[in-house]
Motif scaffolding. Structure first.
Motif, PDB file in Angstrom:
ATOM      1  N   GLU B  17       0.810  -1.230   0.000  1.00 43.27           N
ATOM      2  CA  GLU B  17       0.000   0.000   0.000  1.00 43.27           C
ATOM      3  C   GLU B  17       0.843   1.280   0.000  1.00 43.27           C
ATOM      4  O   GLU B  17       0.368   2.329  -0.432  1.00 43.27           O
ATOM      5  N   ARG B  18       2.062   1.166   0.467  1.00 41.92           N
ATOM      6  CA  ARG B  18       2.924   2.367   0.477  1.00 41.92           C
ATOM      7  C   ARG B  18       3.489   2.671  -0.909  1.00 41.92           C
ATOM      8  O   ARG B  18       4.147   3.683  -1.103  1.00 41.92           O
ATOM      9  N   LEU B  19       3.233   1.779  -1.859  1.00 44.62           N
ATOM     10  CA  LEU B  19       3.673   2.025  -3.238  1.00 44.62           C
ATOM     11  C   LEU B  19       2.554   2.616  -4.087  1.00 44.62           C
ATOM     12  O   LEU B  19       2.770   2.997  -5.234  1.00 44.62           O
ATOM     13  N   VAL B  20       1.351   2.701  -3.502  1.00 46.65           N
ATOM     14  CA  VAL B  20       0.222   3.272  -4.247  1.00 46.65           C
ATOM     15  C   VAL B  20       0.537   4.733  -4.579  1.00 46.65           C
ATOM     16  O   VAL B  20       0.962   5.497  -3.727  1.00 46.65           O
ATOM     17  N   GLY B  21       0.349   5.077  -5.850  1.00 47.93           N
ATOM     18  CA  GLY B  21       0.603   6.454  -6.278  1.00 47.93           C
ATOM     19  C   GLY B  21       2.026   6.703  -6.741  1.00 47.93           C
ATOM     20  O   GLY B  21       2.328   7.773  -7.246  1.00 47.93           O
ATOM     21  N   THR B  22       2.889   5.720  -6.600  1.00 48.76           N
ATOM     22  CA  THR B  22       4.262   5.901  -7.086  1.00 48.76           C
ATOM     23  C   THR B  22       4.321   5.561  -8.572  1.00 48.76           C
ATOM     24  O   THR B  22       3.537   4.758  -9.074  1.00 48.76           O
TER      25      THR B  22
END
Lengths: 87, 87, 87, 87, 87
Positions: B17-22
């Motif tokens: 989820e911390r890669l969402v938007g990358t």
């Protein structure tokens, strides 16, 4: 650390703001005989005043950031010494 | 750091989820002459607005996460500069 | 990060206790064309529900541990995304 | 860690101040049979009193800095043991 | 992590004091078929009771130190599991 020879300089206008003001040198790894190895060149941050053609010691990975004035800079390679001699 | 050329973009719906938007760009390492090396392509997080075909500087390992807005993201490679010239 | 294809699963009864309950997948690095590279397979911890035959993004080094629920686990490779497409 | 043989010593007058007083040895990785491998030599900080010709164990990456007295030194390779025997 | 086979044991009387009492095993990386690869052997700290001839999972880099009882030890490779099977 590795031994290398400084072979160029990279200019990058658009870059992480913590890299502004750093000198980015292209360093080619060398072997014991000082001859450039057939390996990938490394973009190193100069922290000791190295110049083109000088043989240097460079550190890679997270430890490279310790050589920076800005300890928070996203760098993974830095020149930390200029080689006088190899005995 | 290493020099590379952006050659593609990866889409991944299921991801940390911390890669969402990358923006995940495929970067091929290049040599001093700008020619792609015969080495493994790297999935890099773009942090400077790089595009396909541009020559970039990328950082690998734990230092790459410093370039992220989310400092806790599990990334090991990030583009931190666009190369203007190599002298 | 790197691209890879999941090619197997490792079972290990005797292991570090912080690895108990993790799914250890064997991932083979792949190139831009999706073809497996002639490089060493990597034992990756699955964190996104990957399965055999799927193309994935994996992270290596200390950043891999960030993808774990147990942040203290001794792991150096983790799958953090499933590749939908490569443009 | 890796096995290597100490093959030389590097002198560097201009260097990061945290490297002053360190002994920088050139270590060539060796195989199981003790024969030098065809790989890049490593500049290692000696922390155990190693000498030219001795077979050693060296650690790479950020963990190398743990072997230093100055824990803040920018080093990525250190000799942490002298090999007595390999069975 | 990587797969390997334990092929030997290293004895070192002179070593970093935090390595005293550790079992240092020489591990050769193996491929999917269990055959040793033509790559450099790794000195790994055993943390799970591995023996010569056993196939193991080992972790490299700073994460290896997490597997140690002495978390401050300068190690960059540790065996964290014994492979039962590879499917």
């Amino acid at each position: 650390m590795e031994m290398g020879i400084v072979v160029g300089r990279v200019t990058a206008t658009r870059k992480d703001e913590r890299l502004v003001g750093t000198k980015l040198l292209v360093t080619q790894p060398i072997g014991l005989d000082g001859v450039p190895l057939d390996s990938q060149p490394v973009i190193t941050v100069d922290t000791v005043g190295a110049g083109i053609g000088e043989k240097v010691i460079f550190v890679k990975g997270s430890m490279a950031s310790r050589a920076m004035q800005n300890k928070d800079a996203p760098v993974d390679a830095a020149i930390v010494g200029i080689i006088d001699s190899l005995e």
